[in-house]
Design a protein around this motif. Structure first.
Motif: not given
Length: 61
Positions: A15-18, A23-25, A47-48
């Motif tokens: 959830g925190k990453v999203k 744009d992450l699915t 994320t690069g």
């Protein structure tokens, strides 16, 4: 991040990453036991960041 940490916290971390990378699915963030490296690779690409940077970032969440 240890395998146990991945298992126990992944739904919270996902959830925190999203929130930071909308744009992450869900499919890209699907955790599968033994596939942590694939997940890290996906996060690196999106994320690069380097693998170490991604691991540090997740550990700090």
């Amino acid at each position: 991040m240890s395998e146990l940490t991945w298992k126990g916290r992944w739904n919270e971390l996902k959830g925190k990453v999203k929130q930071q990378y909308a744009d992450l699915t869900d499919d890209e963030l699907l955790y599968a036991e033994g596939k942590e490296d694939e997940l890290l690779g996906t996060l690196q690409k999106k994320t690069g960041k380097t693998k170490d940077e991604v691991e540090d970032w997740l550990n700090k969440m």
